[in-house]
Scaffold this active site. Structure first.
Site, mmCIF file in Angstrom:
data_model
loop_
_atom_site.group_PDB
_atom_site.id
_atom_site.type_symbol
_atom_site.label_atom_id
_atom_site.label_comp_id
_atom_site.label_asym_id
_atom_site.label_seq_id
_atom_site.Cartn_x
_atom_site.Cartn_y
_atom_site.Cartn_z
ATOM 1 N N PHE A 164 -21.494 -1.183 -18.989
ATOM 2 C CA PHE A 164 -22.102 -1.085 -19.063
ATOM 3 C C PHE A 164 -23.074 -1.871 -17.471
ATOM 4 O O PHE A 164 -24.294 -1.540 -16.946
ATOM 5 C CB PHE A 164 -23.358 -0.563 -19.246
ATOM 6 C CG PHE A 164 -23.728 -1.427 -20.138
ATOM 7 C CD1 PHE A 164 -24.914 -1.898 -20.340
ATOM 8 C CD2 PHE A 164 -23.686 -2.307 -21.266
ATOM 9 C CE1 PHE A 164 -25.913 -3.214 -20.523
ATOM 10 C CE2 PHE A 164 -23.767 -3.615 -21.537
ATOM 11 C CZ PHE A 164 -25.763 -3.991 -21.202
ATOM 12 N N THR A 165 -23.085 -2.877 -17.543
ATOM 13 C CA THR A 165 -23.700 -4.161 -17.010
ATOM 14 C C THR A 165 -23.411 -4.360 -15.729
ATOM 15 O O THR A 165 -23.876 -4.336 -14.454
ATOM 16 C CB THR A 165 -22.653 -5.419 -17.369
ATOM 17 O OG1 THR A 165 -21.315 -5.509 -16.627
ATOM 18 C CG2 THR A 165 -23.282 -5.737 -18.707
ATOM 19 N N TRP A 200 0.569 -1.773 -0.184
ATOM 20 C CA TRP A 200 -0.163 0.019 -0.129
ATOM 21 C C TRP A 200 1.063 1.356 -0.138
ATOM 22 O O TRP A 200 0.602 2.542 1.038
ATOM 23 C CB TRP A 200 -1.307 0.128 1.030
ATOM 24 C CG TRP A 200 -1.977 -1.224 1.510
ATOM 25 C CD1 TRP A 200 -1.663 -1.954 2.443
ATOM 26 C CD2 TRP A 200 -2.477 -1.914 0.579
ATOM 27 N NE1 TRP A 200 -1.736 -3.711 2.175
ATOM 28 C CE2 TRP A 200 -2.943 -3.061 0.909
ATOM 29 C CE3 TRP A 200 -3.227 -2.067 -1.236
ATOM 30 C CZ2 TRP A 200 -3.900 -4.480 0.558
ATOM 31 C CZ3 TRP A 200 -3.675 -2.287 -0.784
ATOM 32 C CH2 TRP A 200 -4.681 -3.641 -0.438
#
Length: 165
Positions: free
Chosen positions: A36-37, A19
């Site tokens: 878009f799903t 991180w």
């Protein structure tokens, strides 16, 4: 969203500290695929996409997002698929991390300090909830979760718009 994608510290540094580094720090490629799903709502067993942006509007929005990403970062490192095409995306995830990034709703009053503080607190609650993992009750309910695979740590990928037999 461009700032978040490019500056999110999800990679480890040279000493192995997790991180610590971002896409920009590591000079990694960014793979953008319109999907878009992700705006699917289930109506029984059938997906309903009425919450998705209309294709004519979405394509312009997506292209302007890519343009902004390329202006902000190194254009040769920004890769994308073909909008609206059937694509097979092959990636290799390096780690069990999925991070969902959200942009403020259009017209949201983020300049108001109280509203901004409220949004920050909501984000912190989301992060704490995700860090703990799903609760026992949500495991029992088998609730599906929306995932954004584009923010996977260390993902390598390639996009093909040709359908395999």
């Amino acid at each position: 969203m461009v700032r978040k994608i490019l500056n999110l510290r999800v990679f480890e540094d040279e000493s192995g500290k997790h991180w610590s580094k971002s896409v920009m720090d590591k000079q990694y490629e960014v793979l953008c695929v319109s999907q878009f799903t992700l705006q699917c709502v289930l109506k029984g067993n059938k997906p309903d996409f009425h919450l998705a942006m209309p294709a004519e509007q979405a394509e312009g929005f997506y292209n302007s997002f890519l343009e902004q990403l390329r202006k902000t970062y190194r254009p040769e490192l920004v890769k994308d698929g073909k909008f609206g095409a059937y694509m097979q995306v092959h990636i290799q995830n390096d780690g069990p991390v999925t991070i969902e990034l959200e942009s403020p709703a259009p017209g949201a009053a983020t300049s108001d300090p109280k509203q901004l503080s409220k949004l920050e607190k909501q984000q912190q609650r989301k992060e704490k909830t995700r860090a703990k993992g799903p609760s026992e009750s949500s495991k029992e309910k088998n609730t599906p979760r929306k995932e954004d695979r584009s923010a996977s740590s260390g993902a390598e990928g390639d996009v093909s718009s040709e359908r395999e037999p």
